[in-house]
Scaffold this motif. Structure first.
Motif, PDB file in Angstrom:
ATOM      1  N   LEU A 126      -7.970   8.156   2.694  1.00 15.84           N
ATOM      2  CA  LEU A 126      -9.042   7.161   2.605  1.00 15.84           C
ATOM      3  C   LEU A 126      -8.704   6.081   1.579  1.00 15.84           C
ATOM      4  N   LEU A 127      -8.105   6.473   0.452  1.00 13.78           N
ATOM      5  CA  LEU A 127      -7.701   5.479  -0.537  1.00 13.78           C
ATOM      6  C   LEU A 127      -6.647   4.530   0.028  1.00 13.78           C
ATOM      7  N   SER A 128      -5.710   5.083   0.797  1.00 14.67           N
ATOM      8  CA  SER A 128      -4.674   4.235   1.403  1.00 14.67           C
ATOM      9  C   SER A 128      -5.290   3.262   2.395  1.00 14.67           C
ATOM     10  N   ILE A 163       0.831  -1.197   0.000  1.00 12.60           N
ATOM     11  CA  ILE A 163       0.000   0.000   0.000  1.00 12.60           C
ATOM     12  C   ILE A 163       0.863   1.243   0.000  1.00 12.60           C
ATOM     13  N   GLU A 164       0.246   2.353  -0.289  1.00 10.09           N
ATOM     14  CA  GLU A 164       0.941   3.645  -0.276  1.00 10.09           C
ATOM     15  C   GLU A 164       1.319   3.998   1.155  1.00 10.09           C
ATOM     16  N   GLU A 165       2.561   4.452   1.347  1.00 16.13           N
ATOM     17  CA  GLU A 165       3.062   4.675   2.690  1.00 16.13           C
ATOM     18  C   GLU A 165       3.255   6.161   2.956  1.00 16.13           C
ATOM     19  N   LYS A 181      -8.198  -3.831   2.050  1.00 17.60           N
ATOM     20  CA  LYS A 181      -8.392  -4.836   1.006  1.00 17.60           C
ATOM     21  C   LYS A 181      -7.295  -5.889   1.052  1.00 17.60           C
ATOM     22  N   SER A 182      -6.034  -5.438   1.270  1.00 18.21           N
ATOM     23  CA  SER A 182      -4.925  -6.395   1.341  1.00 18.21           C
ATOM     24  C   SER A 182      -5.062  -7.294   2.565  1.00 18.21           C
TER      25      SER A 182
END
Length: 696
Positions: free
Chosen positions: A648-650, A549-551, A656-657
């Protein structure tokens, strides 16, 4: 008021003081006579009123006196130790010390201690204590070691406590100081570690002590020029189980002298201390008297020829070496009052004298020359008898009375004395009453805010929100984030509305954040800036695989604010009552809090068993629970904020992961069950076997 009268010379001939000055000045059985021990071979007996010596005794050439000579108040004999182990006893009739009684001891002596009402005591350098008679009966008896290796005795004092002798001595080891207290009606020696308060670690130059009710008030003058006080109980609450306790030094007077190795301190009475040392680095040495109750300098006297940094007091006389001449300065200290401390008392008589008010009972007499004086005396005696049989006012009630009228500093001092007394079964309710008393005065006097006293009471670990419901409201009003942090950590019953009010304050704007940087008292329990700064997280997060994910690159809040938010994460709550209050927090603050929680979650995501650094870091479950709470309460608002879109996207990608991982774990659950069944069949196997299991 205090006064220093004209000094006079006790010895016009320079004494043989060593590099550290005199060994000591000790009072004899006659209050006007004193034994002066120089730093070499000689003991001189002086009569102060006549300013002349009455006798002089010296040890042989090559021998050195190693501790001050004292008087045995029970026999009138004098006692001295030379060469650390050789003890001598003599009287006024003796001329040559080489021909008087001698006893060679088995261990080195630090000091002989003698006061009226009891036999002298001998304190050895390793901390053991012996009575003089027992020691003379068996001089070569084995002396045990009480203090540890490398521990050195720095100071000692002998008291009479409720008709029983008691001894305190201070030791130093590697810059740490310890106090040992022994009552001679008990074999228990209590050890205390002198902890630093708010001051930096400093060297203690001088000690002095006095008795006050059920504890010893130990004062120390440090190299920072300040005077500190430590309250040491005379009677430990459980001496058998708690023989090594910790006590804190608190600031009593600030910067009374400049940092100098030749400073000295002596307590004169309950409210006055004498200080010897230069008030400024470049100034000459002075003798000053300070009022500790009102924090005021009463009088100061310059000593242009310098001193040895030693000060002794007996009765109303101060002894010191002025240059190399032994000098006596008489002093007067009146009863402490605010007018006296400020130098505003009016005297119609000679300076230094004390006036006593005269009262006339107009109900029973017609003046001072009345013939009804005899009935008045009977009434007075009866009142004295009635007063003597009245029950003693409890210490807690005395403290509550002090809270109603005295200054914050005086209340703080009295509170420390009260907390040094042995606890009673209702201690927690008494502490609650004291807090309520302090808060009541805060409401009636807006300028009154006894922060130090309140912090000390919170740290007793006996309070709860229900015992003092107004405490956190006052802290919120005063924006006292450190106090709120302690309350959140210790109170188990904080209402959800108060928890959210604290959260709002902690998530305030950048102006308050700058104020927090200056408030050094906040406990950084979530982070250690030296060992694990938020900037160090860049490396940890960048080492993750690219398909994760984005960090985030850094912690979104400063370490001190992170510590405050961690206190909120630890607080107990009910989801039903908390959600409505979370909706009242501004959306920008909710976003900031979510960013911080997401940062914490990323920090723990690589290893679910990992805990964050600090004393009270949040757990993974606490982080997840608060993320869910914030989204449940504010999702419709946060989703409309552009700044929150990437967050929120992160969170969505991360959840999801996690769902994918759980799905894969569920798939192999059946295989693990089969393995468990095979393991249960181990009784059918031999001692050694090889098995091959295929998982599909």
């Amino acid at each position: 008021m205090a006064a220093l009268e004209e000094e006079f010379t006790l010895s016009a001939v320079p004494l043989g003081a060593g590099p550290d000055g005199l060994l000591g000045v000790e009072q004899c059985d006659k209050t006007d006579q004193f034994l002066i021990t120089d730093g070499g071979r000689t003991v001189i007996l002086y009569k102060v009123s006549d300013q002349k010596p009455l006798g002089s005794w010296s040890v042989k050439q090559g021998q050195v006196i190693t501790c001050p000579a004292v008087c045995n108040f029970q026999t009138g004999e004098y006692i001295v130790v030379h060469d650390s182990k050789v003890l001598r006893l003599w009287t006024n009739e003796d001329v040559n010390l080489d021909k008087v009684f001698k006893a060679t001891l088995s261990a080195e002596v630090y000091r002989i201690l003698s006061i009226p009402g009891t036999e002298p005591m001998v304190l050895f350098k390793e901390g053991a204590v012996r009575g003089l008679e027992a020691l003379l009966a068996e001089p070569q008896q084995k002396i045990e070691a009480v203090i540890s290796d490398e521990e050195v005795i720095k100071w000692t004092k002998f008291f009479m406590v409720f008709r029983h002798p008691a001894l305190i001595f201070i030791t130093e080891k590697h810059g740490n100081y310890f106090a040992y207290v022994q009552k001679f009606n008990s074999s228990v020696v209590s050890k205390y570690t002198l902890l630093l308060g708010q001051e930096e670690k400093s060297v203690i130059q001088s000690f002095t002590a006095s008795l006050c009710r059920k504890f010893i008030s130990l004062m120390s003058l440090s190299s920072d020029g300040c005077i500190y006080e430590t309250l040491i109980p005379i009677h430990p609450s459980d001496p058998e189980k708690n023989q090594h306790q910790k006590v804190v030094r608190s600031l009593l007077l600030k910067t009374v002298v400049s940092g100098n190795a030749r400073n000295a301190l002596s307590v004169l009475d309950q409210d006055h201390v004498a200080v010897l040392g230069p008030p400024l680095p470049a100034s000459k040495e002075c003798l000053s008297i300070w009022n500790t109750k009102f924090q005021t300098l009463q009088i100061s006297k310059e000593l242009p020829q310098g001193t040895s940094g030693q000060l002794w007091y007996y009765g109303e006389h101060l002894f010191m070496l002025h240059g190399k001449i032994l000098t006596v300065i008489p002093y007067k200290c009146e009863m402490s009052s605010l007018a006296g401390a400020l130098g505003k008392l009016k005297h119609g008589q000679d300076p230094g004298t004390q006036t006593m008010p005269h009262f006339v009972n107009w109900e029973t007499s017609q003046g001072l020359g009345s013939q009804n004086a005899e009935p008045s005396k009977r009434i007075l005696r009866r009142r004295k008898i009635e007063a003597s049989v009245q029950p003693e006012v409890p210490a807690s009630q005395q403290l509550l009375s002090t809270i109603k009228k005295d200054s914050e500093k005086h209340i703080e001092m009295e509170l420390r004395k009260f907390l040094a007394i042995k606890r009673t079964p209702d201690f927690h309710t008494v502490i609650g009453d004291i807090v309520i008393g302090l808060l009541g005065r805060c409401k009636t006097e807006p300028s009154f805010y006894p922060r130090n006293s309140l912090m000390q009471l919170i740290q007793m670990h006996v309070l709860s929100y229900s015992l003092c419901p107004g405490l956190m409201e006052v802290a919120l009003e005063k924006t006292d984030v450190q106090m709120l942090q302690l309350c959140l950590q210790q109170f188990p019953d904080i209402p959800e509305a108060v928890t959210c009010a604290c959260l709002k304050m902690f998530l305030s704007d950048a102006v308050q954040e700058e104020q927090m940087e200056d408030q050094t008292g906040i406990l950084q329990n979530g982070f250690n800036p030296e060992e694990d700064t938020c900037g160090n997280c860049d490396k940890e997060l960048s080492e993750k695989p690219q398909n994760t994910i984005e960090e985030t690159t850094s912690c979104p809040v400063i370490p001190k604010r992170a510590a405050l938010l961690n206190a909120v994460l630890h607080s107990a709550y009910s989801e039903t009552f908390l959600l409505p209050h979370l909706k009242d927090i501004p959306a920008q603050h909710i976003t900031l809090f979510l960013q911080y929680l997401y940062f914490l979650y990323l920090k723990c995501s690589e290893n679910a068993t990992m805990t964050l650094p600090g004393i009270h870091p949040p757990t993974l479950n606490q982080i997840m629970d608060w993320i869910c709470l914030l989204l449940d309460a504010n999702f419709t608002v946060v989703v409309m904020i552009p700044e929150a879109k990437s967050l929120l996207l992160s969170l969505y990608k991360f959840v999801k992961s996690q769902i994918c991982i759980c799905s894969e774990l569920n798939k192999i659950e059946v295989s693990f069950r089969e393995l468990q069944k095979l393991n249960q069949e181990k009784n059918n196997r031999e001692l050694y076997s090889i098995e091959v299991l295929e998982l599909f």
